[in-house]
Design a protein around this motif. Structure first.
Motif, PDB file in Angstrom:
ATOM      1  N   PRO A 225       0.845  -1.256   0.306  1.00  0.00           N
ATOM      2  CA  PRO A 225       0.008  -0.019   0.060  1.00  0.00           C
ATOM      3  C   PRO A 225       0.743   1.348  -0.150  1.00  0.00           C
ATOM      4  CG  PRO A 225      -0.859  -1.657   1.446  1.00  0.00           C
ATOM      5  CD  PRO A 225       0.521  -2.245   1.112  1.00  0.00           C
ATOM      6  N   LEU A 226       1.871   1.227   0.737  1.00  0.00           N
ATOM      7  CA  LEU A 226       2.912   2.361   0.958  1.00  0.00           C
ATOM      8  C   LEU A 226       3.425   2.774  -0.599  1.00  0.00           C
ATOM      9  CD1 LEU A 226       5.820   2.912   3.172  1.00  0.00           C
ATOM     10  CD2 LEU A 226       6.341   2.685   0.863  1.00  0.00           C
ATOM     11  N   LEU A 227       3.910   1.862  -1.348  1.00  0.00           N
ATOM     12  CA  LEU A 227       4.256   1.837  -2.727  1.00  0.00           C
ATOM     13  C   LEU A 227       3.251   2.263  -3.764  1.00  0.00           C
ATOM     14  CD1 LEU A 227       7.075  -1.106  -2.745  1.00  0.00           C
ATOM     15  CD2 LEU A 227       7.297   1.407  -2.260  1.00  0.00           C
ATOM     16  N   ALA A 228       2.140   1.565  -3.628  1.00  0.00           N
ATOM     17  CA  ALA A 228       1.076   2.107  -4.404  1.00  0.00           C
ATOM     18  C   ALA A 228       0.724   3.498  -4.411  1.00  0.00           C
ATOM     19  CB  ALA A 228       0.002   1.134  -4.175  1.00  0.00           C
ATOM     20  N   THR A 229       0.464   3.804  -3.117  1.00  0.00           N
ATOM     21  CA  THR A 229       0.221   5.284  -3.009  1.00  0.00           C
ATOM     22  C   THR A 229       1.436   6.336  -3.430  1.00  0.00           C
ATOM     23  OG1 THR A 229      -0.896   4.585  -0.882  1.00  0.00           O
ATOM     24  CG2 THR A 229      -0.517   6.944  -1.126  1.00  0.00           C
ATOM     25  N   LEU A 230       2.605   5.979  -3.303  1.00  0.00           N
ATOM     26  CA  LEU A 230       3.627   6.734  -3.985  1.00  0.00           C
ATOM     27  C   LEU A 230       3.577   6.805  -5.279  1.00  0.00           C
ATOM     28  CD1 LEU A 230       6.537   8.265  -3.460  1.00  0.00           C
ATOM     29  CD2 LEU A 230       7.637   5.775  -3.492  1.00  0.00           C
ATOM     30  N   LEU A 231       3.163   5.836  -6.127  1.00  0.00           N
ATOM     31  CA  LEU A 231       3.219   5.972  -7.490  1.00  0.00           C
ATOM     32  C   LEU A 231       2.028   6.530  -8.000  1.00  0.00           C
ATOM     33  CD1 LEU A 231       4.002   1.907  -8.062  1.00  0.00           C
ATOM     34  CD2 LEU A 231       5.381   4.191  -8.889  1.00  0.00           C
ATOM     35  N   TYR A 232       1.017   6.574  -7.051  1.00  0.00           N
ATOM     36  CA  TYR A 232      -0.196   7.226  -7.519  1.00  0.00           C
ATOM     37  C   TYR A 232      -0.281   8.812  -7.368  1.00  0.00           C
ATOM     38  CZ  TYR A 232      -5.192   8.698  -7.129  1.00  0.00           C
ATOM     39  OH  TYR A 232      -6.532   9.301  -7.285  1.00  0.00           O
ATOM     40  N   ILE A 237       0.272  13.901 -10.450  1.00  0.00           N
ATOM     41  CA  ILE A 237       0.821  14.853 -10.828  1.00  0.00           C
ATOM     42  C   ILE A 237       1.413  15.025 -12.374  1.00  0.00           C
ATOM     43  CG2 ILE A 237       3.153  16.345 -10.234  1.00  0.00           C
ATOM     44  CD1 ILE A 237       3.109  15.267  -7.454  1.00  0.00           C
ATOM     45  N   VAL A 238       1.789  13.884 -12.860  1.00  0.00           N
ATOM     46  CA  VAL A 238       1.965  13.754 -14.153  1.00  0.00           C
ATOM     47  C   VAL A 238       0.884  13.875 -15.017  1.00  0.00           C
ATOM     48  CG1 VAL A 238       2.980  12.219 -16.069  1.00  0.00           C
ATOM     49  CG2 VAL A 238       4.101  12.188 -13.825  1.00  0.00           C
ATOM     50  N   HIS A 304      12.821  13.524 -11.062  1.00  0.00           N
ATOM     51  CA  HIS A 304      13.907  14.532 -11.402  1.00  0.00           C
ATOM     52  C   HIS A 304      13.668  14.680 -12.633  1.00  0.00           C
ATOM     53  CE1 HIS A 304      15.793  15.464  -7.622  1.00  0.00           C
ATOM     54  NE2 HIS A 304      15.702  14.199  -7.161  1.00  0.00           N
ATOM     55  N   GLU A 305      13.852  13.644 -13.774  1.00  0.00           N
ATOM     56  CA  GLU A 305      13.893  13.844 -14.966  1.00  0.00           C
ATOM     57  C   GLU A 305      12.871  14.735 -15.658  1.00  0.00           C
ATOM     58  OE1 GLU A 305      13.757   9.794 -16.210  1.00  0.00           O
ATOM     59  OE2 GLU A 305      15.872   9.255 -15.533  1.00  0.00           O
ATOM     60  N   LEU A 306      11.697  14.663 -15.006  1.00  0.00           N
ATOM     61  CA  LEU A 306      10.509  15.331 -15.527  1.00  0.00           C
ATOM     62  C   LEU A 306      10.452  16.841 -14.801  1.00  0.00           C
ATOM     63  CD1 LEU A 306       7.721  12.654 -15.313  1.00  0.00           C
ATOM     64  CD2 LEU A 306       8.704  13.464 -17.381  1.00  0.00           C
ATOM     65  N   GLY A 307      11.482  17.074 -14.094  1.00  0.00           N
ATOM     66  CA  GLY A 307      11.499  18.411 -13.376  1.00  0.00           C
ATOM     67  C   GLY A 307      10.088  18.454 -12.164  1.00  0.00           C
ATOM     68  N   LEU A 308       9.802  17.506 -11.631  1.00  0.00           N
ATOM     69  CA  LEU A 308       8.574  17.536 -10.654  1.00  0.00           C
ATOM     70  C   LEU A 308       9.101  16.967  -9.488  1.00  0.00           C
ATOM     71  CD1 LEU A 308       6.019  15.825 -13.113  1.00  0.00           C
ATOM     72  CD2 LEU A 308       6.164  18.186 -12.513  1.00  0.00           C
ATOM     73  N   HIS A 309      10.249  16.810  -9.181  1.00  0.00           N
ATOM     74  CA  HIS A 309      10.753  16.266  -7.775  1.00  0.00           C
ATOM     75  C   HIS A 309      10.170  17.134  -6.621  1.00  0.00           C
ATOM     76  CE1 HIS A 309      13.124  14.742  -4.507  1.00  0.00           C
ATOM     77  NE2 HIS A 309      12.891  13.925  -4.777  1.00  0.00           N
ATOM     78  N   ALA A 310      10.470  18.411  -6.810  1.00  0.00           N
ATOM     79  CA  ALA A 310      10.193  19.366  -5.560  1.00  0.00           C
ATOM     80  C   ALA A 310       8.561  19.252  -5.236  1.00  0.00           C
ATOM     81  CB  ALA A 310      10.425  20.853  -5.829  1.00  0.00           C
ATOM     82  N   LEU A 311       7.732  19.094  -6.509  1.00  0.00           N
ATOM     83  CA  LEU A 311       6.121  19.193  -6.331  1.00  0.00           C
ATOM     84  C   LEU A 311       5.881  17.883  -5.923  1.00  0.00           C
ATOM     85  CD1 LEU A 311       3.415  20.217  -6.792  1.00  0.00           C
ATOM     86  CD2 LEU A 311       3.615  19.449  -9.118  1.00  0.00           C
TER      87      LEU A 311
END
Length: 334
Positions: A225-232, A237-238, A304-311
């Motif tokens: 569940p932890l990893l699924a939420t992280l991916l979600y 955001i994407v 990082h590659e998408l420039g979204l890490h901070a968000l």
């Protein structure tokens, strides 16, 4: 005007006189997951949006007042007995329901565009190309008639017209004709994609369902569940970023392929690890720490590659709180 997402209602023609709205809401949270309950009467109109876990937002308007948020929810869930509303329930995809709850945060993008100088069809094409998340408000004949078109990532996902309660392609064509024959003023509003992603991230505090192979240990069950939420959260955001035209599933698959030399279970062709629709299916036998390392490294690198890490880090605040124990135990870093 009544705002109704496109699509068929789950149920319609109910009367609030004999309904217990709170129980009706709880029933459809379990039945359809996410959606909206719409209320229509001569005295006013309203809506309550929900997902499977909570009530997300509400809106109500009559001739005297306009309510939003908690005030609207409290009113619609406990309607006064002397007012009877026609009640309909619509199933709405989770990503769409978060859009509707973000409407109140919209800011003006283009103001007072006149049909004398702006062709509405050309404007709609421009908004689609720009992948607008927001809406366009059209006032015809100095506001005698009104129309609203709602966009998410450039696609029209709902509409509303003052002359009909049943929006369809014919009503939209009539809107186009009226702006030419009677003149119109266009106002375009934009919703920050981060607002939609933030709503989705807040909902992600409750862990998604994970599919487990029969032989899996409690330790593996603990991390899925932890990893699924992280991916979600990264997925939302994407999807909300209009500059990214490649689907999240494609980006993630490519990243997993890049990592497959080190983490063979990530290889899509091995079919040991799969993320889809907020769910993880994992049939491998690697230690939990290895699975966590593989997925978090993939997420961090992709962000990082998408420039979204901070968000991403910002939107993960509910995730860090929800899974604090596991994050500390496995020393997780994103």
């Amino acid at each position: 005007m009544e705002i109704i997402p496109r699509g068929e209602p789950v149920v319609t023609g109910l009367n609030s006189y004999y309904l217990k709205i709170k129980q009706l809401l709880e029933h459809y949270q379990g039945e359809i997951g996410s959606g909206g309950i719409f209320f229509t009467a001569a005295s006013g109109k309203g809506v309550v949006f929900f997902d499977q876990d909570e009530i997300l937002s509400g809106y109500f308007q009559n001739r005297k007042e306009e309510l939003s948020g908690r005030r609207a929810i409290d009113y619609l869930l406990d309607l006064p007995g002397h007012v009877n509303f026609s009640v309909s329930v619509y199933a709405i995809d989770p990503e769409d329901v978060y859009f509707w709850t973000s409407i109140s945060s919209a800011t003006i993008m283009y103001d007072n565009l006149s049909s004398e100088f702006t062709d509405i069809k050309a404007l709609l094409r421009k908004l689609a190309q720009e992948r607008l998340t927001g809406y366009i408000d059209v006032a015809i004949k100095n506001g005698d008639d009104r129309g609203m078109l709602f966009f998410q990532n450039g696609r029209i996902m709902g509409d509303s017209y003052s002359w009909t309660s049943e929006p369809d392609d014919e009503a939209r064509n009539l809107l186009m004709e009226k702006t030419k024959s009677d003149g119109g003023i266009f106002r375009v509003f934009r919703i920050d994609p981060g607002q939609v992603a933030s709503a989705a991230a807040a909902a992600a505090q409750e862990p998604p369902t994970a599919d487990l192979a029969p032989e899996q240990t409690p330790a593996k069950e603990d991390i899925l569940p932890l990893l699924a939420t992280l991916l979600y959260v990264l997925e939302r955001i994407v999807d909300a970023n209009k500059k990214i035209r490649v689907p999240f599933s494609t980006l993630l698959k490519k990243k997993f392929i890049d990592k497959a030399d080190r983490y063979s279970f990530l290889d899509p062709f091995a079919a040991e690890f799969e993320y889809k629709d907020r769910r993880i299916h994992y049939s491998g036998t690697e230690a939990p720490g290895v699975v966590i390392e593989a997925v978090t490294a993939s997420v961090s690198e992709l962000a990082h590659e998408l420039g979204l890490h901070a968000l991403l880090v910002q939107m993960l605040e509910p995730w860090f709180k929800k899974f604090a124990e596991q994050i500390e135990r496995y020393q997780i870093r994103v």
